[in-house]
Motif scaffolding. Structure first.
Motif, PDB file in Angstrom:
ATOM      1  N   ARG A  36       0.413  -1.520   0.026  1.00 44.22           N
ATOM      2  CA  ARG A  36       0.276   0.081  -0.258  1.00 44.22           C
ATOM      3  C   ARG A  36       0.909   1.368  -0.063  1.00 44.22           C
ATOM      4  N   GLY A  37       0.590   2.359  -0.979  1.00 44.31           N
ATOM      5  CA  GLY A  37       0.989   3.447  -0.743  1.00 44.31           C
ATOM      6  C   GLY A  37       2.210   3.548  -1.746  1.00 44.31           C
ATOM      7  N   LEU A  38       1.599   3.022  -2.335  1.00 47.54           N
ATOM      8  CA  LEU A  38       2.836   3.067  -3.635  1.00 47.54           C
ATOM      9  C   LEU A  38       2.074   3.195  -5.264  1.00 47.54           C
ATOM     10  N   GLY A  39       1.713   3.221  -5.012  1.00 49.34           N
ATOM     11  CA  GLY A  39       0.420   3.502  -6.154  1.00 49.34           C
ATOM     12  C   GLY A  39       0.082   2.428  -6.504  1.00 49.34           C
ATOM     13  N   TYR A  40      -0.105   1.343  -6.435  1.00 44.95           N
ATOM     14  CA  TYR A  40      -0.687  -0.265  -7.406  1.00 44.95           C
ATOM     15  C   TYR A  40      -2.124   0.161  -7.920  1.00 44.95           C
ATOM     16  N   ALA A  41      -3.043   0.900  -6.657  1.00 42.81           N
ATOM     17  CA  ALA A  41      -4.201   0.648  -6.790  1.00 42.81           C
ATOM     18  C   ALA A  41      -4.877   1.262  -7.860  1.00 42.81           C
ATOM     19  N   GLY A  42      -3.940   2.723  -8.141  1.00 40.30           N
ATOM     20  CA  GLY A  42      -4.360   3.363  -9.512  1.00 40.30           C
ATOM     21  C   GLY A  42      -4.223   3.261 -10.608  1.00 40.30           C
ATOM     22  N   GLU A  43      -2.863   2.305 -10.555  1.00 37.95           N
ATOM     23  CA  GLU A  43      -2.453   1.538 -11.583  1.00 37.95           C
ATOM     24  C   GLU A  43      -2.857   0.517 -12.212  1.00 37.95           C
ATOM     25  N   VAL A  44      -3.710  -0.510 -11.065  1.00 39.59           N
ATOM     26  CA  VAL A  44      -4.986  -1.225 -12.223  1.00 39.59           C
ATOM     27  C   VAL A  44      -5.897  -0.637 -12.466  1.00 39.59           C
ATOM     28  N   VAL A  45      -6.455   0.206 -12.211  1.00 38.97           N
ATOM     29  CA  VAL A  45      -7.629   1.202 -12.172  1.00 38.97           C
ATOM     30  C   VAL A  45      -6.966   1.263 -13.753  1.00 38.97           C
ATOM     31  N   GLU A  46      -5.938   2.109 -13.277  1.00 36.05           N
ATOM     32  CA  GLU A  46      -5.861   3.125 -15.240  1.00 36.05           C
ATOM     33  C   GLU A  46      -5.668   1.883 -16.233  1.00 36.05           C
ATOM     34  N   ARG A  47      -4.830   1.323 -15.724  1.00 30.79           N
ATOM     35  CA  ARG A  47      -4.614  -0.274 -16.650  1.00 30.79           C
ATOM     36  C   ARG A  47      -6.692  -0.815 -17.032  1.00 30.79           C
ATOM     37  N   ALA A  48      -7.230  -1.441 -16.501  1.00 36.89           N
ATOM     38  CA  ALA A  48      -8.458  -1.724 -16.485  1.00 36.89           C
ATOM     39  C   ALA A  48      -8.915  -0.799 -16.820  1.00 36.89           C
ATOM     40  N   VAL A  49      -9.331   0.136 -16.976  1.00 40.73           N
ATOM     41  CA  VAL A  49     -10.291   1.770 -17.764  1.00 40.73           C
ATOM     42  C   VAL A  49      -9.762   1.553 -19.343  1.00 40.73           C
ATOM     43  N   SER A  50      -7.833   2.019 -19.479  1.00 42.21           N
ATOM     44  CA  SER A  50      -7.774   1.750 -20.291  1.00 42.21           C
ATOM     45  C   SER A  50      -8.113   0.470 -21.376  1.00 42.21           C
ATOM     46  N   ALA A  51      -8.018  -0.850 -21.227  1.00 42.80           N
ATOM     47  CA  ALA A  51      -8.165  -2.332 -22.068  1.00 42.80           C
ATOM     48  C   ALA A  51      -9.863  -1.666 -22.056  1.00 42.80           C
ATOM     49  N   LEU A  52     -10.288  -1.177 -21.045  1.00 41.25           N
ATOM     50  CA  LEU A  52     -12.082  -1.260 -21.641  1.00 41.25           C
ATOM     51  C   LEU A  52     -12.179   0.540 -22.500  1.00 41.25           C
ATOM     52  N   GLU A  53     -11.721   1.477 -22.848  1.00 42.64           N
ATOM     53  CA  GLU A  53     -11.563   2.149 -23.725  1.00 42.64           C
ATOM     54  C   GLU A  53     -11.250   1.111 -25.098  1.00 42.64           C
ATOM     55  N   GLU A  54     -10.298   0.518 -24.776  1.00 42.15           N
ATOM     56  CA  GLU A  54      -9.881  -0.286 -26.227  1.00 42.15           C
ATOM     57  C   GLU A  54     -10.596  -0.937 -26.852  1.00 42.15           C
ATOM     58  N   SER A  55     -11.597  -1.640 -25.683  1.00 39.68           N
ATOM     59  CA  SER A  55     -12.319  -2.285 -26.202  1.00 39.68           C
ATOM     60  C   SER A  55     -13.968  -1.910 -26.975  1.00 39.68           C
TER      61      SER A  55
END
Length: 100
Positions: free
Chosen positions: A49-68
């Motif tokens: 926690r505190g290293l930005g991983y939650a934001g990174e997983v959300v960012e990548r999921a949103v990007s994948a959904l935008e792409e599809s």
């Protein structure tokens, strides 16, 4: 940013995951009804926690959904809702409620 991050979609488990090397660091759970993805929980393993991983997983999921391009997002989880509030440029993928 750590370069050895691996993002994975696990549709059978209804989740996206983020690994750093062999370690699972963050998970984004969702419900998919065929039209929308309700992002229900962003979770980071306490040791990471505190290293930005939650934001990174959300960012990548949103990007994948935008792409599809075939789903809209409902941010059920407070963290995901806050993430979208901090990234208004990504709001185009959000499901908008109909006016009464």
């Amino acid at each position: 940013m750590v370069t050895d991050l691996t993002f994975t979609h696990e549709p059978d488990a209804s989740r996206y995951t983020l690994h750093r090397g062999d370690d699972l660091v963050s998970v984004l759970d969702y419900r998919d009804d065929g039209h929308t993805i309700a992002m229900t929980r962003a979770y980071t393993v306490p040791a990471f926690r505190g290293l930005g991983y939650a934001g990174e997983v959300v960012e990548r999921a949103v990007s994948a959904l935008e792409e599809s391009g075939d789903r809209q997002v409902i941010p059920v989880c407070w963290y995901v809702a806050d993430w979208f509030a901090e990234h208004p440029e990504r709001a185009g993928i959000l499901q908008h409620r109909a006016s009464a």
